[in-house]
Design a protein around this motif. Structure first.
Motif, PDB file in Angstrom:
ATOM      1  N   ALA A 137     -13.268  -2.570  -5.673  1.00  0.00           N
ATOM      2  CA  ALA A 137     -12.972  -4.126  -5.887  1.00  0.00           C
ATOM      3  C   ALA A 137     -12.009  -4.137  -7.014  1.00  0.00           C
ATOM      4  N   PRO A 138     -11.205  -5.200  -7.185  1.00  0.00           N
ATOM      5  CA  PRO A 138     -10.489  -5.360  -8.351  1.00  0.00           C
ATOM      6  C   PRO A 138     -11.117  -5.626  -9.567  1.00  0.00           C
ATOM      7  N   PRO A 139     -10.484  -5.685 -10.891  1.00  0.00           N
ATOM      8  CA  PRO A 139     -11.326  -5.646 -12.101  1.00  0.00           C
ATOM      9  C   PRO A 139     -12.044  -6.808 -12.097  1.00  0.00           C
ATOM     10  N   LEU A 140     -11.399  -8.113 -11.960  1.00  0.00           N
ATOM     11  CA  LEU A 140     -12.142  -9.428 -11.963  1.00  0.00           C
ATOM     12  C   LEU A 140     -13.238  -9.497 -11.033  1.00  0.00           C
ATOM     13  N   ALA A 141     -13.012  -9.077  -9.885  1.00  0.00           N
ATOM     14  CA  ALA A 141     -14.174  -8.923  -8.906  1.00  0.00           C
ATOM     15  C   ALA A 141     -15.492  -7.991  -9.562  1.00  0.00           C
ATOM     16  N   ARG A 142     -15.174  -7.018 -10.139  1.00  0.00           N
ATOM     17  CA  ARG A 142     -16.330  -6.317 -10.629  1.00  0.00           C
ATOM     18  C   ARG A 142     -16.862  -6.696 -11.625  1.00  0.00           C
ATOM     19  N   ALA A 143     -16.121  -7.474 -12.561  1.00  0.00           N
ATOM     20  CA  ALA A 143     -16.668  -8.136 -13.709  1.00  0.00           C
ATOM     21  C   ALA A 143     -17.594  -9.306 -13.487  1.00  0.00           C
ATOM     22  N   MET A 144     -17.018 -10.096 -12.349  1.00  0.00           N
ATOM     23  CA  MET A 144     -17.891 -11.193 -12.049  1.00  0.00           C
ATOM     24  C   MET A 144     -19.346 -10.547 -11.196  1.00  0.00           C
ATOM     25  N   LEU A 145     -19.067  -9.574 -10.444  1.00  0.00           N
ATOM     26  CA  LEU A 145     -20.348  -8.851  -9.848  1.00  0.00           C
ATOM     27  C   LEU A 145     -21.263  -8.458 -10.827  1.00  0.00           C
ATOM     28  N   LEU A 336       3.653 -14.042 -20.988  1.00  0.00           N
ATOM     29  CA  LEU A 336       4.843 -13.074 -20.748  1.00  0.00           C
ATOM     30  C   LEU A 336       4.496 -11.670 -21.654  1.00  0.00           C
ATOM     31  N   ALA A 337       4.113 -11.980 -22.828  1.00  0.00           N
ATOM     32  CA  ALA A 337       3.832 -10.658 -23.732  1.00  0.00           C
ATOM     33  C   ALA A 337       2.891  -9.773 -23.056  1.00  0.00           C
ATOM     34  N   LEU A 338       1.748 -10.344 -22.223  1.00  0.00           N
ATOM     35  CA  LEU A 338       0.786  -9.370 -21.607  1.00  0.00           C
ATOM     36  C   LEU A 338       1.564  -8.711 -20.586  1.00  0.00           C
ATOM     37  N   ALA A 339       2.356  -9.421 -19.937  1.00  0.00           N
ATOM     38  CA  ALA A 339       3.082  -8.662 -18.729  1.00  0.00           C
ATOM     39  C   ALA A 339       4.030  -7.704 -19.137  1.00  0.00           C
ATOM     40  N   ALA A 340       4.891  -7.943 -20.346  1.00  0.00           N
ATOM     41  CA  ALA A 340       5.962  -7.064 -20.816  1.00  0.00           C
ATOM     42  C   ALA A 340       5.147  -5.715 -21.255  1.00  0.00           C
ATOM     43  N   MET A 341       4.044  -5.792 -22.028  1.00  0.00           N
ATOM     44  CA  MET A 341       3.100  -4.836 -22.441  1.00  0.00           C
ATOM     45  C   MET A 341       2.817  -3.822 -20.933  1.00  0.00           C
ATOM     46  N   GLU A 342       1.977  -4.477 -20.203  1.00  0.00           N
ATOM     47  CA  GLU A 342       1.613  -3.865 -18.964  1.00  0.00           C
ATOM     48  C   GLU A 342       2.759  -3.064 -18.345  1.00  0.00           C
ATOM     49  N   LEU A 343       3.800  -3.910 -18.183  1.00  0.00           N
ATOM     50  CA  LEU A 343       5.027  -3.194 -17.559  1.00  0.00           C
ATOM     51  C   LEU A 343       5.687  -2.115 -18.037  1.00  0.00           C
ATOM     52  N   ALA A 344       6.014  -2.162 -19.399  1.00  0.00           N
ATOM     53  CA  ALA A 344       6.560  -1.495 -20.294  1.00  0.00           C
ATOM     54  C   ALA A 344       5.957   0.044 -20.627  1.00  0.00           C
ATOM     55  N   PHE A 345       4.523  -0.239 -20.578  1.00  0.00           N
ATOM     56  CA  PHE A 345       3.790   1.022 -20.999  1.00  0.00           C
ATOM     57  C   PHE A 345       3.211   1.782 -19.616  1.00  0.00           C
ATOM     58  N   GLY A 346       3.535   1.315 -18.343  1.00  0.00           N
ATOM     59  CA  GLY A 346       2.871   1.750 -17.229  1.00  0.00           C
ATOM     60  C   GLY A 346       1.351   1.699 -17.038  1.00  0.00           C
ATOM     61  N   TRP A 347       0.718   0.617 -17.674  1.00  0.00           N
ATOM     62  CA  TRP A 347      -0.665   0.436 -17.535  1.00  0.00           C
ATOM     63  C   TRP A 347      -1.041   0.070 -16.259  1.00  0.00           C
ATOM     64  N   PRO A 348      -2.310  -0.008 -15.617  1.00  0.00           N
ATOM     65  CA  PRO A 348      -2.379  -0.333 -14.174  1.00  0.00           C
ATOM     66  C   PRO A 348      -2.084  -1.704 -14.060  1.00  0.00           C
ATOM     67  N   GLU A 349      -1.619  -2.060 -12.917  1.00  0.00           N
ATOM     68  CA  GLU A 349      -1.376  -3.403 -12.484  1.00  0.00           C
ATOM     69  C   GLU A 349      -2.409  -4.375 -12.587  1.00  0.00           C
ATOM     70  N   GLY A 350      -2.246  -5.625 -13.461  1.00  0.00           N
ATOM     71  CA  GLY A 350      -3.560  -6.252 -13.663  1.00  0.00           C
ATOM     72  C   GLY A 350      -4.265  -5.910 -14.999  1.00  0.00           C
ATOM     73  N   SER A 351      -3.745  -5.119 -15.898  1.00  0.00           N
ATOM     74  CA  SER A 351      -4.308  -4.356 -17.207  1.00  0.00           C
ATOM     75  C   SER A 351      -4.148  -5.868 -18.114  1.00  0.00           C
ATOM     76  N   GLY A 352      -3.145  -6.683 -17.840  1.00  0.00           N
ATOM     77  CA  GLY A 352      -2.929  -7.795 -18.982  1.00  0.00           C
ATOM     78  C   GLY A 352      -4.134  -8.680 -18.421  1.00  0.00           C
ATOM     79  N   TRP A 353      -4.367  -8.859 -17.544  1.00  0.00           N
ATOM     80  CA  TRP A 353      -5.374  -9.891 -17.026  1.00  0.00           C
ATOM     81  C   TRP A 353      -6.813  -9.308 -17.633  1.00  0.00           C
ATOM     82  N   SER A 354      -7.117  -7.788 -17.595  1.00  0.00           N
ATOM     83  CA  SER A 354      -8.119  -7.275 -18.247  1.00  0.00           C
ATOM     84  C   SER A 354      -8.111  -7.504 -19.590  1.00  0.00           C
ATOM     85  N   VAL A 355      -7.052  -7.448 -20.379  1.00  0.00           N
ATOM     86  CA  VAL A 355      -6.953  -7.691 -21.657  1.00  0.00           C
ATOM     87  C   VAL A 355      -7.586  -9.211 -22.060  1.00  0.00           C
TER      88      VAL A 355
END
Length: 391
Positions: A137-145, A336-355
């Motif tokens: 499951a994606p991170p949000l679903a795991r967190a809600m579960l 926008l800042a979270l998206a830039a961090m996620e994309l620039a550093f190659g973190w997993p897609e959705g990591s900005g949401w997790s932060v």
């Protein structure tokens, strides 16, 4: 520093006469304090400002709730955080100043009780195997579960009342790791293989996003907490609110814009096309509470700018951010800042949401506790505008 006001100053702020000011004191609406040897009374500035806000609400009558749903007037009182004059303040402390060195744990303690207690000295919780969650499951679903399962386990009463334990469980669910007592920004950094600079940026981002006054998810948390539900249940309500694109989906929407612009032969054309179908406010630009710019975005993007000379990919992303701001004639927000961090550093897609989720859990816990302490059930009335009688 003494911020008490004279009677004349207080009356001016309240836009009332001196006799009316004195009547407020006699009716218990405003406190007065002795001015040393002088017989003249003084009036606490914060109390005067609070009463002025209430008077302003009253002038709007039945329209208060309607306006509040459209970035208008406040509907609840809190001591936790507020946005004032373009600044985000946690119990009177500027969040951007805290971001220089504080951790999320420190920010949480400030939001919970002004750092009267170091809550995070306790060990990480040991959980039943069934709380491992759904690995696919994606991170949000795991967190809600995880929160849903905790809320249904009264045997875990100690965890259900523990903010630090719930934040560590949330981090474990988001990252698919075991709960740990390691500082939360270091947990993210280890799993995402962040270097030292990125780790510092993660720490700052968590602090800056820890609370944001009475936003949609926080209001949902307070509503659930007001019913007497467990803290885990209240956090689940906050996570559910974040699942909506208009609240939690901002960094994902901003990421899509950045990727499309970076891949297009004409970045400006791609940006313009994207925002013809997507509201900028929900995708990285503009914020009604910050007409002069989101200070959280300014802090994070400023930090990214100092790193860009060594990272061509980051420089290209920041160039797109700047081009989009010029095209839209507005300033970036934290998404926008979270998206830039996620994309620039190659973190997993959705990591900005997790932060965002992990950071905001600190504020949710503060608001849930404040609401529970008030012993008040949140039950607003609706203004009926339908048919009153059928023929």
């Amino acid at each position: 520093m003494n911020n008490d006001l004279s009677a004349t100053e207080a009356a001016r702020l309240l836009n009332v006469s001196l006799p009316t000011l004195y009547s407020y004191v006699s009716r218990g609406l405003l406190a007065s304090v002795s001015n040393g040897d002088s017989r003249r009374k003084r009036y606490p500035q914060e109390d005067v400002l609070r009463l002025a806000a209430r008077k302003n609400d009253a002038r709007h009558g039945g329209q208060t709730a309607v306006a509040a749903m459209h970035w208008g007037l406040p509907v609840l009182e809190t001591r936790i955080s507020h946005i004032f004059d373009g600044r985000l303040l946690y119990r009177g402390c500027d969040a951007t100043a805290l971001a220089e060195s504080a951790t999320l744990e420190t920010a949480a303690g400030l939001l919970w009780d002004d750092n009267a207690i170091d809550y995070f000295q306790q060990d990480a919780p040991v959980l039943p195997q069934e709380l491992a969650g759904a690995p696919d499951a994606p991170p949000l679903a795991r967190a809600m579960l995880a929160m849903a399962m905790l809320a249904s386990m009264p045997a875990l009463a100690d965890i259900l009342k523990s903010g630090p334990a719930l934040m560590r469980i949330l981090a474990a669910a988001l990252l698919q790791t075991a709960p740990s007592a390691l500082p939360l920004h270091l947990q993210l950094a280890q799993v995402w293989h962040a270097d030292a600079q990125q780790t510092e940026l993660l720490r700052a981002a968590l602090v800056l996003l820890a609370d944001h006054e009475l936003n949609a998810s926080t209001f949902a948390v307070r509503c659930v907490a007001s019913t007497g539900a467990s803290l885990a249940a209240a956090l689940m309500a906050g996570l559910a609110a974040l699942s909506g694109d208009k609240h939690g989906g901002g960094s994902a929407a901003a990421r899509r814009m950045l990727m499309q612009a970076l891949a297009a032969p004409d970045a400006s054309a791609a940006i313009g096309a994207y925002y013809k179908t997507t509201t900028p406010e929900f995708a990285g630009f503009g914020h009604p509470l910050y007409p002069d710019g989101d200070p959280r975005a300014a802090y994070l993007l400023g930090s990214l700018t100092t790193m860009a000379h060594e990272k061509p990919e980051l420089a290209a992303i920041l160039a797109v951010c700047a081009a989009a701001g010029e095209l839209l004639d507005t300033r970036p927000n934290a998404d926008l800042a979270l998206a830039a961090m996620e994309l620039a550093f190659g973190w997993p897609e959705g990591s900005g949401w997790s932060v965002f989720m992990l950071a905001r859990s600190a504020g949710w816990i503060a608001h849930a506790a404040e609401q529970a302490a008030s012993a008040a059930l949140i039950r607003p009335r609706a203004r009926y505008i339908g048919r009153h009688q059928r023929d």
